[in-house]
Design an enzyme around this catalytic site. Structure first.
Site, short mmCIF file in Angstrom:
data_model
loop_
_atom_site.label_atom_id
_atom_site.label_comp_id
_atom_site.label_asym_id
_atom_site.label_seq_id
_atom_site.Cartn_x
_atom_site.Cartn_y
_atom_site.Cartn_z
N ASP A 76 -57.95 -38.08 -3.26
CA ASP A 76 -58.28 -36.70 -2.92
C ASP A 76 -58.53 -36.67 -1.41
O ASP A 76 -58.91 -37.69 -0.82
CB ASP A 76 -59.53 -36.28 -3.69
CG ASP A 76 -60.10 -34.97 -3.19
OD1 ASP A 76 -59.36 -33.97 -3.21
OD2 ASP A 76 -61.27 -34.96 -2.77
N ALA A 77 -58.33 -35.53 -0.80
CA ALA A 77 -58.54 -35.43 0.64
C ALA A 77 -59.97 -35.02 1.00
O ALA A 77 -60.73 -35.80 1.58
CB ALA A 77 -57.53 -34.47 1.26
N SER A 83 -53.95 -33.25 -2.82
CA SER A 83 -54.99 -32.34 -2.36
C SER A 83 -54.70 -30.88 -2.63
O SER A 83 -53.54 -30.46 -2.72
CB SER A 83 -55.16 -32.53 -0.85
OG SER A 83 -56.10 -31.63 -0.33
#
Length: 184
Positions: A11-12, A118
């Protein structure tokens, strides 16, 4: 060393990039409500993604980020709206967490495949990845923009399996968000 058959997908925002960094850069100007401001901004940003996905309406994450910021200014008027442009600019260039580059570099050195998955729009992600110096350690940067819905929809996580032609069991998904880990 032989290449792994799996993929490490990250995930960002909140996992590789510190979303609180936008406010942190302007903490003095934001004043004593800076932390509460940052928390509400993030909360609204996520809430907007979930509502849009549940209603079957997609708008780019950047648009929702701006709306969440405007909502936050309205709810916490002690923070000057004059910071709006500076905060949005900072959000495009968020700091990576201290261990992000090290972990990605080590994974690539072992021959692993790496990706970001993301809610961020492609332009937001490109800007953040470039600013943090992570580009050379990523095989793919995947955005929900492709499927026009946000996490935790299963179609979003399937972007990784499709991109790398692997099964879900071959993906190690890393996220700081419980709802994101559940969705994966």
């Amino acid at each position: 060393m032989p290449k792994s058959s799996g993929v490490f997908a990250f995930d960002a925002y909140g996992t590789l990039f510190d979303f609180n960094a936008a406010i942190a850069r302007h903490r003095a100007a934001a004043g004593p409500d800076a932390d509460r401001f940052s928390e509400l901004w993030r909360q609204k940003q996520l809430e907007y993604t979930w509502i849009h996905t549940l209603s079957g309406r997609y708008e780019e994450f950047w648009t929702l980020t701006q709306r969440a910021l405007d909502h936050t200014f309205a709810r916490i008027p002690s923070v000057s709206r004059e910071l709006r442009g500076a905060l949005l600019d900072a959000y495009l260039k968020l700091d990576a967490f201290a261990d992000a580059l090290t972990v990605l570099t080590e994974l690539k050195a072992r021959g692993e495949r790496t990706a970001i998955l993301s809610n961020g729009s492609p332009a937001m992600l490109a800007s953040a990845v470039e600013a943090a110096g992570l580009k050379s350690n990523l095989d793919a940067v995947l955005s929900v923009d492709t499927v026009k819905m946000f996490k935790p929809r299963p179609e979003v996580y399937a972007l990784v399996t499709k991109e790398f032609s692997v099964s879900a069991g071959e993906v190690m998904f890393v996220s700081s968000n419980r709802w994101d880990a559940m969705g994966a």
